[in-house]
Design a protein around this motif. Structure first.
Motif, PDB file in Angstrom:
ATOM      1  N   ALA A  88      50.587  34.728  11.561  1.00  0.00           N
ATOM      2  CA  ALA A  88      51.913  35.205  11.419  1.00  0.00           C
ATOM      3  C   ALA A  88      52.875  34.547  12.232  1.00  0.00           C
ATOM      4  CB  ALA A  88      52.043  36.560  11.792  1.00  0.00           C
ATOM      5  N   LEU A  89      52.791  34.159  13.435  1.00  0.00           N
ATOM      6  CA  LEU A  89      53.528  33.399  14.166  1.00  0.00           C
ATOM      7  C   LEU A  89      53.950  31.910  13.704  1.00  0.00           C
ATOM      8  CD1 LEU A  89      55.067  33.257  17.020  1.00  0.00           C
ATOM      9  CD2 LEU A  89      53.120  32.271  17.951  1.00  0.00           C
ATOM     10  N   THR A  90      52.886  31.240  13.521  1.00  0.00           N
ATOM     11  CA  THR A  90      52.980  29.931  12.863  1.00  0.00           C
ATOM     12  C   THR A  90      53.794  29.688  11.567  1.00  0.00           C
ATOM     13  OG1 THR A  90      50.754  29.844  11.891  1.00  0.00           O
ATOM     14  CG2 THR A  90      50.918  28.875  14.013  1.00  0.00           C
ATOM     15  N   ALA A  91      53.580  30.567  10.801  1.00  0.00           N
ATOM     16  CA  ALA A  91      54.521  30.949   9.453  1.00  0.00           C
ATOM     17  C   ALA A  91      55.796  31.258   9.863  1.00  0.00           C
ATOM     18  CB  ALA A  91      53.742  31.977   8.659  1.00  0.00           C
ATOM     19  N   ALA A  92      56.249  32.132  10.814  1.00  0.00           N
ATOM     20  CA  ALA A  92      57.591  32.581  11.001  1.00  0.00           C
ATOM     21  C   ALA A  92      58.207  31.334  11.561  1.00  0.00           C
ATOM     22  CB  ALA A  92      57.368  33.841  12.091  1.00  0.00           C
ATOM     23  N   LEU A  93      57.658  30.660  12.868  1.00  0.00           N
ATOM     24  CA  LEU A  93      57.968  29.802  13.334  1.00  0.00           C
ATOM     25  C   LEU A  93      58.022  28.377  12.650  1.00  0.00           C
ATOM     26  CD1 LEU A  93      56.724  30.443  16.976  1.00  0.00           C
ATOM     27  CD2 LEU A  93      59.063  30.975  16.016  1.00  0.00           C
ATOM     28  N   GLY A  98      49.152  19.732  12.256  1.00  0.00           N
ATOM     29  CA  GLY A  98      48.961  19.081  13.524  1.00  0.00           C
ATOM     30  C   GLY A  98      48.956  19.841  14.718  1.00  0.00           C
ATOM     31  N   ARG A  99      49.974  20.957  14.807  1.00  0.00           N
ATOM     32  CA  ARG A  99      50.376  21.872  15.846  1.00  0.00           C
ATOM     33  C   ARG A  99      49.942  23.073  15.496  1.00  0.00           C
ATOM     34  NH1 ARG A  99      56.060  20.790  18.009  1.00  0.00           N
ATOM     35  NH2 ARG A  99      55.308  21.657  19.925  1.00  0.00           N
TER      36      ARG A  99
END
Length: 311
Positions: A88-93, A98-99
């Motif tokens: 959820a965090l990677t989607a929100a941010l 690659g990161r």
């Protein structure tokens, strides 16, 4: 309580001191990227597996199989929340490819050993360390399976590595499974062998911090804490994620000590072995080292906050 948290603060200072040594070593050309990779491979193949086995073989006591199974189940439940939070965090941010693997790893896996053990003892007493030991058994299995997969399939080279069954048959996975089997069998307090493995395993944390410090040596001082995206991830790792874990678990976990240990261990700064795994599987070691640095720094404030809530 004050003296116990002074000990925790000292542990934080120790981490920074060893990391600073790695930073200086890179600047003085005593360490380079090739050395970091080789040292990472050595530690992941010898010292860390030894530490995993020693966590059981040097234990003075172990829970009953039923208690062990329940603690493992609760620990796994906490990781369900952490895994969901990571994605959820990677989607929100809007973390770029690659990161994503590194950010998800940072969200899921904390420093539950070197920092987590003394924090657990300070807040709940030494008798609660057995819960921390069991939690670390689950951590070890997941970090060297799911964690490795996250880093290998979304790495800085943009190469989507296919992970077959053999790729997961690492010394750390074998040691993790063996440690769980020994725990269920009630094998603990083994003299000589346990002490030998513990001595070898003690290399893990200082070596990891040397590698982290070395990885940060090429980063300008103003970028050591990363940008707003990394800072947001750090706050979620240290405060939001443990709150999300407490919310459902406090309805089903009757033992307040077990619940407190799981929540507090889920609020530890990023695991130090993350940077070593980046070197092994192509992850962004710079971002991982930054995340480890900033979360360890912020944990000096956030851990006492959690102590007030659960002590």
């Amino acid at each position: 309580m004050i003296s116990q948290f002074a000990d925790i603060f000292v542990q934080m200072v120790v981490l920074f001191a060893v990391g600073a040594t790695g930073y200086a070593a890179k600047r003085l050309n005593l360490m380079d990227e090739d050395f970091d990779k080789k040292l990472s491979k050595l530690i992941l193949s010898t010292a860390l597996p030894a530490l995993m086995l020693a966590s059981v073989l040097t234990a003075e006591a172990l829970p009953s199989p039923a208690q062990l199974g329940w603690t493992i189940a609760v620990s796994c439940a906490s990781y369900v929340v952490l895994v969901a939070s990571g994605f959820a965090l990677t989607a929100a941010l809007r973390v770029p490819d690659g990161r994503k693997g590194v950010f998800r790893f940072m969200m899921m896996f904390g420093n539950t050993g070197f920092i987590g053990f003394p924090v657990t003892a300070a807040i709940f007493g030494t008798e609660a360390l057995i819960y921390a030991t069991v939690f670390n058994l689950v951590f070890n299995v997941l970090v060297f399976s799911l964690g490795v997969w996250l880093l290998a399939t979304d790495n800085k080279y943009g190469v989507k590595v296919k992970m077959g069954p053999k790729a997961f048959l690492s010394p750390c996975i074998v040691a993790s499974i063996a440690a769980i089997a020994l725990a269920f069998a009630g094998v603990h307090g083994v003299p000589v062998l346990g002490d030998a493995l513990d001595t070898l395993g003690s290399l893990t944390t200082p070596a990891a911090m040397l590698i982290i410090g070395s990885s940060l040596a090429n980063v300008p001082a103003r970028q050591l804490v990363g940008g707003p995206r990394l800072m947001a991830a750090a706050l979620v790792r240290l405060l939001v994620a443990p709150a999300l874990i407490w919310l459902p678990l406090h309805f089903v976990v009757a033992d307040p000590v077990l619940l407190g240990v799981i929540v507090v261990l889920s609020a530890m700064p990023v695991a130090t072995n993350g940077t070593m795994l980046c070197y092994q599987y192509g992850g962004d070691s710079k971002t991982m080292a930054q995340g480890t640095f900033v979360t360890t720094l912020l944990a000096v404030v956030t851990i006492p906050v959690l102590a007030v809530l659960f002590a």
